[in-house]
Design a protein around this motif. Structure first.
Motif, short mmCIF file in Angstrom:
data_model
loop_
_atom_site.label_atom_id
_atom_site.label_comp_id
_atom_site.label_asym_id
_atom_site.label_seq_id
_atom_site.Cartn_x
_atom_site.Cartn_y
_atom_site.Cartn_z
N UNK A 57 0.83 -1.21 0.00
CA UNK A 57 0.00 0.00 0.00
C UNK A 57 0.86 1.26 0.00
N UNK A 58 1.98 1.22 0.69
CA UNK A 58 2.87 2.39 0.76
C UNK A 58 3.51 2.69 -0.59
N UNK A 59 3.91 1.65 -1.32
CA UNK A 59 4.47 1.88 -2.65
C UNK A 59 3.41 2.50 -3.57
N UNK A 60 2.17 2.01 -3.48
CA UNK A 60 1.09 2.57 -4.29
C UNK A 60 0.82 4.01 -3.87
N UNK A 61 0.72 4.25 -2.57
CA UNK A 61 0.47 5.60 -2.06
C UNK A 61 1.59 6.56 -2.45
N UNK A 62 2.83 6.09 -2.38
CA UNK A 62 3.97 6.93 -2.75
C UNK A 62 3.89 7.29 -4.24
N UNK A 63 3.54 6.33 -5.09
CA UNK A 63 3.43 6.60 -6.53
C UNK A 63 2.33 7.62 -6.81
N UNK A 64 1.20 7.50 -6.11
CA UNK A 64 0.10 8.45 -6.29
C UNK A 64 0.52 9.84 -5.83
N UNK A 65 1.13 9.93 -4.65
CA UNK A 65 1.58 11.23 -4.14
C UNK A 65 2.62 11.87 -5.06
N UNK A 66 3.52 11.05 -5.59
CA UNK A 66 4.54 11.57 -6.50
C UNK A 66 3.89 12.15 -7.76
N UNK A 67 2.90 11.44 -8.27
CA UNK A 67 2.19 11.92 -9.47
C UNK A 67 1.46 13.23 -9.18
N UNK A 68 0.81 13.32 -8.02
CA UNK A 68 0.09 14.53 -7.64
C UNK A 68 1.07 15.70 -7.51
N UNK A 69 2.20 15.49 -6.85
CA UNK A 69 3.17 16.57 -6.68
C UNK A 69 3.78 16.99 -8.01
N UNK A 70 3.99 16.04 -8.91
CA UNK A 70 4.52 16.40 -10.23
C UNK A 70 3.53 17.26 -10.99
N UNK A 71 2.23 16.93 -10.91
CA UNK A 71 1.22 17.73 -11.60
C UNK A 71 1.15 19.13 -11.00
N UNK A 72 1.17 19.21 -9.68
CA UNK A 72 1.10 20.53 -9.03
C UNK A 72 2.33 21.37 -9.34
N UNK A 73 3.49 20.73 -9.31
CA UNK A 73 4.73 21.46 -9.59
C UNK A 73 4.77 21.91 -11.04
N UNK A 74 4.26 21.07 -11.96
CA UNK A 74 4.25 21.43 -13.38
C UNK A 74 3.31 22.60 -13.63
N UNK A 75 2.18 22.69 -12.90
CA UNK A 75 1.24 23.80 -13.06
C UNK A 75 1.84 25.12 -12.56
#
Length: 195
Positions: free
Chosen positions: A173-191
């Motif tokens: 679950x932590x690996x999945x959660x980390x991947x989701x959080x990473x994707x969210x932060x990349x989208x926010x940082x890109x915006x």
């Protein structure tokens, strides 16, 4: 040599014992949340630690072997572009049998060792910590039950979840959660990043 190995083992053993004491002292206030929450937090923190270490720990040998492998792979691609198709295949085959295979295996095994040190070893150390600290006897003493939690399926069947099983589930679950959080932060940082 035996004295050196004995001394090295004593230092490793002392380091591991001190680490266990440090982790116990750090997470003991959180035990009011229960063993499931603490084990999940430990699993998530070890996943974050492995991701950070993986980014920071890159050996010079690994970089050198990667460059060498990519070099020979590019030479092989160029050989396949030869105007005479049969000659290009023969050149690529010679490159495969000579340098490319050796470069690939060296690069592969160096990457495998890096993966073991960065990912597998920290997780195994945390598994050993969780299975010792949250053993059924310790859980009974600390929380009044031998299991992290129990799931009931009807009136007769019940699944008792041990600390090891819960830790494995939490790691996944932590690996999945980390991947989701990473994707969210990349989208926010890109915006936020100016174009």
């Amino acid at each position: 040599m035996n004295d050196f190995l004995d001394r090295a083992w004593e230092l490793i053993f002392a380091f591991l014992n001190n680490t266990v004491v440090f982790i116990d002292n750090l997470f003991s206030p959180l035990e009011i949340l229960g063993p499931a929450a603490v084990i999940f937090l430990l699993a998530f923190l070890v996943v974050i630690a492995t991701r950070i270490i993986a980014r920071l720990y890159v050996t010079k040998r690994y970089i050198k072997l990667e460059k060498e492998y990519l070099h020979w792979q590019n030479i092989r691609k160029e050989a396949l572009k030869h105007p005479v198709r049969e000659k290009g295949k023969a050149l690529a085959k010679n490159i495969d049998q000579g340098q490319l295979n050796r470069a690939y295996y060296d690069y592969f095994f160096e990457g495998l060792l890096k993966h073991f040190i960065v990912n597998v070893l920290p997780i195994l150390l945390m598994v050993s910590y969780v299975t010792i600290v949250y053993s059924p006897a310790n859980l009974l003493e600390r929380f009044g039950k031998e299991w992290v939690f129990s799931l009931s399926f009807g009136s007769s069947s019940q699944l008792n979840v041990t600390s090891l099983l819960w830790f494995v589930i939490c790691i996944l679950l932590s690996f999945i959660l980390f991947a989701i959080l990473k994707k969210i932060f990349k989208k926010r940082y890109a915006k936020k990043k100016p174009a």
